[in-house]
Design a protein around this motif. Sequence first.
Motif, mmCIF file in Angstrom:
data_model
loop_
_atom_site.group_PDB
_atom_site.id
_atom_site.type_symbol
_atom_site.label_atom_id
_atom_site.label_comp_id
_atom_site.label_asym_id
_atom_site.label_seq_id
_atom_site.Cartn_x
_atom_site.Cartn_y
_atom_site.Cartn_z
ATOM 1 N N MET A 69 0.835 -1.175 0.000
ATOM 2 C CA MET A 69 0.000 0.000 0.000
ATOM 3 C C MET A 69 0.882 1.241 0.000
ATOM 4 O O MET A 69 1.834 1.343 0.737
ATOM 5 C CB MET A 69 -0.902 -0.015 1.231
ATOM 6 C CG MET A 69 -1.704 1.271 1.349
ATOM 7 S SD MET A 69 -2.679 1.378 2.850
ATOM 8 C CE MET A 69 -4.103 0.483 2.332
ATOM 9 N N SER A 70 0.553 2.188 -0.819
ATOM 10 C CA SER A 70 1.343 3.408 -0.942
ATOM 11 C C SER A 70 0.874 4.444 0.073
ATOM 12 O O SER A 70 -0.301 4.553 0.366
ATOM 13 C CB SER A 70 1.190 3.961 -2.356
ATOM 14 O OG SER A 70 1.839 5.196 -2.458
ATOM 15 N N HIS A 71 1.816 5.214 0.613
ATOM 16 C CA HIS A 71 1.478 6.279 1.546
ATOM 17 C C HIS A 71 1.544 7.644 0.867
ATOM 18 O O HIS A 71 1.503 8.659 1.507
ATOM 19 C CB HIS A 71 2.393 6.236 2.774
ATOM 20 C CG HIS A 71 3.841 6.429 2.449
ATOM 21 N ND1 HIS A 71 4.606 5.443 1.926
ATOM 22 C CD2 HIS A 71 4.634 7.509 2.561
ATOM 23 C CE1 HIS A 71 5.837 5.896 1.735
ATOM 24 N NE2 HIS A 71 5.871 7.158 2.116
ATOM 25 N N HIS A 72 1.647 7.654 -0.447
ATOM 26 C CA HIS A 72 1.738 8.899 -1.207
ATOM 27 C C HIS A 72 0.351 9.474 -1.448
ATOM 28 O O HIS A 72 -0.628 8.760 -1.515
ATOM 29 C CB HIS A 72 2.387 8.657 -2.574
ATOM 30 C CG HIS A 72 3.689 7.944 -2.498
ATOM 31 N ND1 HIS A 72 4.786 8.479 -1.892
ATOM 32 C CD2 HIS A 72 4.073 6.728 -2.939
ATOM 33 C CE1 HIS A 72 5.784 7.634 -1.968
ATOM 34 N NE2 HIS A 72 5.373 6.560 -2.593
ATOM 35 N N HIS A 73 0.302 10.776 -1.590
ATOM 36 C CA HIS A 73 -0.926 11.417 -2.023
ATOM 37 C C HIS A 73 -1.093 11.120 -3.495
ATOM 38 O O HIS A 73 -0.131 11.019 -4.243
ATOM 39 C CB HIS A 73 -0.859 12.933 -1.803
ATOM 40 C CG HIS A 73 -0.662 13.330 -0.377
ATOM 41 N ND1 HIS A 73 -1.514 12.950 0.625
ATOM 42 C CD2 HIS A 73 0.304 14.060 0.216
ATOM 43 C CE1 HIS A 73 -1.078 13.440 1.773
ATOM 44 N NE2 HIS A 73 0.028 14.115 1.551
ATOM 45 N N ASP A 74 -2.333 10.977 -3.943
ATOM 46 C CA ASP A 74 -2.587 10.650 -5.339
ATOM 47 C C ASP A 74 -2.053 11.698 -6.296
ATOM 48 O O ASP A 74 -1.802 11.406 -7.450
ATOM 49 C CB ASP A 74 -4.087 10.458 -5.570
ATOM 50 C CG ASP A 74 -4.613 9.205 -4.872
ATOM 51 O OD1 ASP A 74 -3.816 8.265 -4.659
ATOM 52 O OD2 ASP A 74 -5.802 9.183 -4.536
ATOM 53 N N THR A 75 -1.858 12.933 -5.832
ATOM 54 C CA THR A 75 -1.399 14.001 -6.716
ATOM 55 C C THR A 75 0.115 14.109 -6.776
ATOM 56 O O THR A 75 0.635 14.866 -7.569
ATOM 57 C CB THR A 75 -1.975 15.348 -6.267
ATOM 58 O OG1 THR A 75 -1.564 15.599 -4.928
ATOM 59 C CG2 THR A 75 -3.497 15.348 -6.353
ATOM 60 N N GLU A 76 0.832 13.371 -5.938
ATOM 61 C CA GLU A 76 2.286 13.442 -5.930
ATOM 62 C C GLU A 76 2.866 12.376 -6.854
ATOM 63 O O GLU A 76 2.708 11.193 -6.601
ATOM 64 C CB GLU A 76 2.828 13.236 -4.515
ATOM 65 C CG GLU A 76 2.455 14.340 -3.558
ATOM 66 C CD GLU A 76 3.037 14.097 -2.186
ATOM 67 O OE1 GLU A 76 4.281 14.069 -2.085
ATOM 68 O OE2 GLU A 76 2.265 13.925 -1.255
ATOM 69 N N PRO A 77 3.543 12.790 -7.922
ATOM 70 C CA PRO A 77 4.107 11.801 -8.835
ATOM 71 C C PRO A 77 5.278 11.051 -8.208
ATOM 72 O O PRO A 77 6.036 11.613 -7.421
ATOM 73 C CB PRO A 77 4.574 12.641 -10.026
ATOM 74 C CG PRO A 77 4.751 14.012 -9.483
ATOM 75 C CD PRO A 77 3.784 14.148 -8.332
ATOM 76 N N THR A 78 5.374 9.796 -8.541
ATOM 77 C CA THR A 78 6.494 8.982 -8.083
ATOM 78 C C THR A 78 7.229 8.454 -9.303
ATOM 79 O O THR A 78 6.731 8.509 -10.421
ATOM 80 C CB THR A 78 6.027 7.802 -7.214
ATOM 81 O OG1 THR A 78 5.183 6.966 -8.003
ATOM 82 C CG2 THR A 78 5.286 8.274 -5.982
ATOM 83 N N ASP A 79 8.431 7.932 -9.084
ATOM 84 C CA ASP A 79 9.185 7.336 -10.178
ATOM 85 C C ASP A 79 9.350 5.851 -9.913
ATOM 86 O O ASP A 79 8.622 5.273 -9.098
ATOM 87 C CB ASP A 79 10.523 8.051 -10.371
ATOM 88 C CG ASP A 79 11.440 7.917 -9.165
ATOM 89 O OD1 ASP A 79 11.118 7.163 -8.226
ATOM 90 O OD2 ASP A 79 12.505 8.558 -9.164
ATOM 91 N N GLU A 80 10.340 5.240 -10.549
ATOM 92 C CA GLU A 80 10.545 3.800 -10.401
ATOM 93 C C GLU A 80 10.890 3.393 -8.971
ATOM 94 O O GLU A 80 10.731 2.231 -8.596
ATOM 95 C CB GLU A 80 11.609 3.296 -11.381
ATOM 96 C CG GLU A 80 13.001 3.853 -11.147
ATOM 97 C CD GLU A 80 13.236 5.235 -11.743
ATOM 98 O OE1 GLU A 80 14.296 5.814 -11.460
ATOM 99 O OE2 GLU A 80 12.371 5.761 -12.477
ATOM 100 N N THR A 81 11.330 4.343 -8.140
ATOM 101 C CA THR A 81 11.626 4.024 -6.741
ATOM 102 C C THR A 81 10.362 3.989 -5.896
ATOM 103 O O THR A 81 10.387 3.489 -4.773
ATOM 104 C CB THR A 81 12.586 5.054 -6.114
ATOM 105 O OG1 THR A 81 11.920 6.320 -6.035
ATOM 106 C CG2 THR A 81 13.883 5.168 -6.892
ATOM 107 N N GLY A 82 9.277 4.543 -6.426
ATOM 108 C CA GLY A 82 8.042 4.637 -5.659
ATOM 109 C C GLY A 82 8.038 5.794 -4.691
ATOM 110 O O GLY A 82 7.158 5.905 -3.850
#
Length: 70
Positions: free
Chosen positions: A1-14
Motif C-alpha cells: 500500500m502506498s502512503h503517497h498522495h494521489d497528486t504526488e508523482p512517483t518514479d521507479e523508486t516509488g
Amino acid sequence: MSHHHDTEPTDETGMTDEEKRRDQLTSAPDAVESDADPRIDVTHRDGVTRIDIRDDAAVRPGDPTRDPQE
C-alpha cells in the motif's frame, strides 16, 4: 500500500521528489531530521514562478564572511 498522495508523482523508486530529498538529506552519518527542513518557498502567480529563501532556513546562499546589508 502506498502512503503517497494521489497528486504526488512517483518514479521507479516509488518515492516522491520530496521523499527522495528528505532521504538524501538525512542519510549522512551525523544527519538530523531538521537537515531536511524546507529552505525555499516557491510560489506561482500569473505565469510567474518566484523562489524565495526562507527566513528560517539554517543554510542560506551567499558569502558567509560578508554582511548581507553591504
